[in-house]
Design a protein around this motif. Structure first.
Motif, PDB file in Angstrom:
ATOM      1  N   PHE A  70     -11.518   2.157   2.216  1.00  0.00           N
ATOM      2  CA  PHE A  70     -11.489   0.736   1.877  1.00  0.00           C
ATOM      3  C   PHE A  70     -10.458  -0.053   2.676  1.00  0.00           C
ATOM      4  CE2 PHE A  70     -13.251   0.819  -2.758  1.00  0.00           C
ATOM      5  CZ  PHE A  70     -14.420   1.391  -2.295  1.00  0.00           C
ATOM      6  N   THR A  71      -9.436   0.628   3.182  1.00  0.00           N
ATOM      7  CA  THR A  71      -8.275  -0.097   3.701  1.00  0.00           C
ATOM      8  C   THR A  71      -8.584  -0.935   4.936  1.00  0.00           C
ATOM      9  OG1 THR A  71      -7.598   1.876   4.930  1.00  0.00           O
ATOM     10  CG2 THR A  71      -6.625   1.552   2.750  1.00  0.00           C
ATOM     11  N   ASP A 237     -11.345  -9.443   1.715  1.00  0.00           N
ATOM     12  CA  ASP A 237     -10.540 -10.351   2.525  1.00  0.00           C
ATOM     13  C   ASP A 237      -9.320 -10.856   1.765  1.00  0.00           C
ATOM     14  OD1 ASP A 237     -11.818 -10.222   4.919  1.00  0.00           O
ATOM     15  OD2 ASP A 237     -12.949 -12.083   4.711  1.00  0.00           O
ATOM     16  N   THR A 238      -9.077 -10.325   0.565  1.00  0.00           N
ATOM     17  CA  THR A 238      -7.930 -10.783  -0.213  1.00  0.00           C
ATOM     18  C   THR A 238      -6.744  -9.839  -0.046  1.00  0.00           C
ATOM     19  OG1 THR A 238      -8.521  -9.572  -2.243  1.00  0.00           O
ATOM     20  CG2 THR A 238      -9.509 -11.753  -1.926  1.00  0.00           C
ATOM     21  N   ALA A 239      -5.557 -10.414  -0.188  1.00  0.00           N
ATOM     22  CA  ALA A 239      -4.337  -9.597  -0.138  1.00  0.00           C
ATOM     23  C   ALA A 239      -4.295  -8.623  -1.308  1.00  0.00           C
ATOM     24  CB  ALA A 239      -3.107 -10.511  -0.161  1.00  0.00           C
ATOM     25  N   ASP A 240      -4.828  -9.047  -2.465  1.00  0.00           N
ATOM     26  CA  ASP A 240      -4.793  -8.172  -3.638  1.00  0.00           C
ATOM     27  C   ASP A 240      -5.604  -6.894  -3.421  1.00  0.00           C
ATOM     28  OD1 ASP A 240      -3.100  -9.696  -5.120  1.00  0.00           O
ATOM     29  OD2 ASP A 240      -4.619 -10.529  -6.467  1.00  0.00           O
ATOM     30  N   ALA A 241      -6.746  -6.986  -2.760  1.00  0.00           N
ATOM     31  CA  ALA A 241      -7.546  -5.788  -2.511  1.00  0.00           C
ATOM     32  C   ALA A 241      -6.830  -4.824  -1.578  1.00  0.00           C
ATOM     33  CB  ALA A 241      -8.910  -6.170  -1.935  1.00  0.00           C
ATOM     34  N   LYS A 242      -6.176  -5.376  -0.569  1.00  0.00           N
ATOM     35  CA  LYS A 242      -5.410  -4.511   0.348  1.00  0.00           C
ATOM     36  C   LYS A 242      -4.239  -3.858  -0.394  1.00  0.00           C
ATOM     37  CE  LYS A 242      -6.695  -7.035   4.534  1.00  0.00           C
ATOM     38  NZ  LYS A 242      -7.821  -7.748   3.885  1.00  0.00           N
ATOM     39  N   ASN A 246      -3.799   0.210  -1.057  1.00  0.00           N
ATOM     40  CA  ASN A 246      -2.578   0.851  -0.566  1.00  0.00           C
ATOM     41  C   ASN A 246      -1.762   1.448  -1.700  1.00  0.00           C
ATOM     42  OD1 ASN A 246      -3.008   0.352   2.177  1.00  0.00           O
ATOM     43  ND2 ASN A 246      -2.110  -1.711   2.051  1.00  0.00           N
ATOM     44  N   ALA A 247      -1.679   0.721  -2.818  1.00  0.00           N
ATOM     45  CA  ALA A 247      -0.932   1.235  -3.966  1.00  0.00           C
ATOM     46  C   ALA A 247      -1.553   2.510  -4.503  1.00  0.00           C
ATOM     47  CB  ALA A 247      -0.854   0.168  -5.059  1.00  0.00           C
ATOM     48  N   PHE A 256      -0.036  -7.406  -7.834  1.00  0.00           N
ATOM     49  CA  PHE A 256      -1.048  -8.402  -7.481  1.00  0.00           C
ATOM     50  C   PHE A 256      -0.450  -9.813  -7.502  1.00  0.00           C
ATOM     51  CE2 PHE A 256      -3.942  -5.058  -9.396  1.00  0.00           C
ATOM     52  CZ  PHE A 256      -4.455  -4.672  -8.160  1.00  0.00           C
ATOM     53  N   THR A 257      -0.902 -10.643  -6.559  1.00  0.00           N
ATOM     54  CA  THR A 257      -0.368 -11.996  -6.439  1.00  0.00           C
ATOM     55  C   THR A 257      -1.430 -13.072  -6.628  1.00  0.00           C
ATOM     56  OG1 THR A 257      -0.746 -12.047  -4.043  1.00  0.00           O
ATOM     57  CG2 THR A 257       1.394 -11.195  -4.830  1.00  0.00           C
TER      58      THR A 257
END
Length: 259
Positions: A70-71, A237-242, A246-247, A256-257
């Motif tokens: 997914f990364t 495409d969201t920072a939260d998914a990345k 990774n977490a 999450f932000t």
């Protein structure tokens, strides 16, 4: 023939076992491809009258997707991943003219729960656990989970499970209607085969039409599945998914932000 599947054909029943026990039978691109070939074989081989999908080992049916894949995904690649899985495997299972039953042993999480739900019905061992934990990765189910879970257990409980990511036991899954029967681990496959033998004693053309009509009754227009593909992809495409992926891989709690 298969690297990640073990298959047998006995008395007309084609048993497909996902065979990655060291990875808790997690779905990756290769497993999806092989499942696609196995389901195509079920469709075309006249010696096959019915199918069982299960997982190798006592720990997991399928414990989810291979998060390491997914990364690197963006919205387009994420949507393509979901669409390929739905077209090649999940929708093909659901629409199969021959009965396909899930025999769920251990964890059925994420894509594993979706795989079980795509089958015509489910039996589970008493150690099985079900859940859609994609929200913990900043994602949503992409293989039909948002649609089939609602069909099987109703809107309210589906909302709760999808938004919390919580797991439920086999007993609770049976109570909710997600699972038809709960057995001991050793009785899971024998009972599944016995139930299929009862079905195979009936008129095959009638069984095919029952599958078709029950599927028709279950679905609104298929825009729900199409919308799930699009929204699943967009989240990559969201920072939260990345951060979620990774977490997970780093074995830490995600931060999450909302971006």
């Amino acid at each position: 023939m298969y690297q990640h599947l073990h298959t047998t054909l006995e008395e007309g029943i084609f048993c497909i076992s996902i065979n990655r026990p060291d990875k808790l039978n997690a779905l990756n691109k290769d497993v999806i491809s092989e499942l696609g070939h196995a389901i195509a074989e079920l469709y075309t081989n006249d010696a096959i009258k019915a199918g069982i999908i299960t997982g190798t080992g006592a720990k997991a049916f399928v414990a989810g997707a291979d998060i390491s894949e997914f990364t690197s995904l963006d919205a387009t690649a994420g949507a393509a991943l979901a669409e390929r899985g739905q077209d090649l495997v999940f929708s093909k299972i659901e629409r199969s003219p021959k009965p396909i039953v899930a025999a769920v042993n251990g964890f059925a999480l994420g894509g594993g729960c979706e795989l079980a739900m795509a089958c015509h019905f489910r039996l589970a061992s008493d150690n099985a656990k079900f859940g859609q934990p994609e929200v913990n990765l900043g994602l949503i189910p992409g293989y039909g989970g948002t649609q089939r879970l609602v069909q099987l257990i109703g809107k309210g409980k589906a909302m709760e499970l999808l938004m919390t990511g919580n797991m439920i036991t086999a007993a609770e899954a049976q109570q909710l209607g997600l699972v038809n029967h709960v057995t001991s681990p050793e009785d899971l496959l024998p009972q599944t085969k016995a139930l299929l033998q009862t079905i195979l004693s009936k008129a095959p053309l009638a069984i095919t039409r029952i599958i078709d009509l029950v599927n028709t009754a279950s679905y609104a227009p298929e825009e729900g599945l199409e919308k799930e593909v699009t929204l699943f992809g967009e989240l990559f495409d969201t920072a939260d998914a990345k951060e979620g992926a990774n977490a997970f891989l780093e074995k830490r709690k995600a931060q999450f932000t909302g971006h």
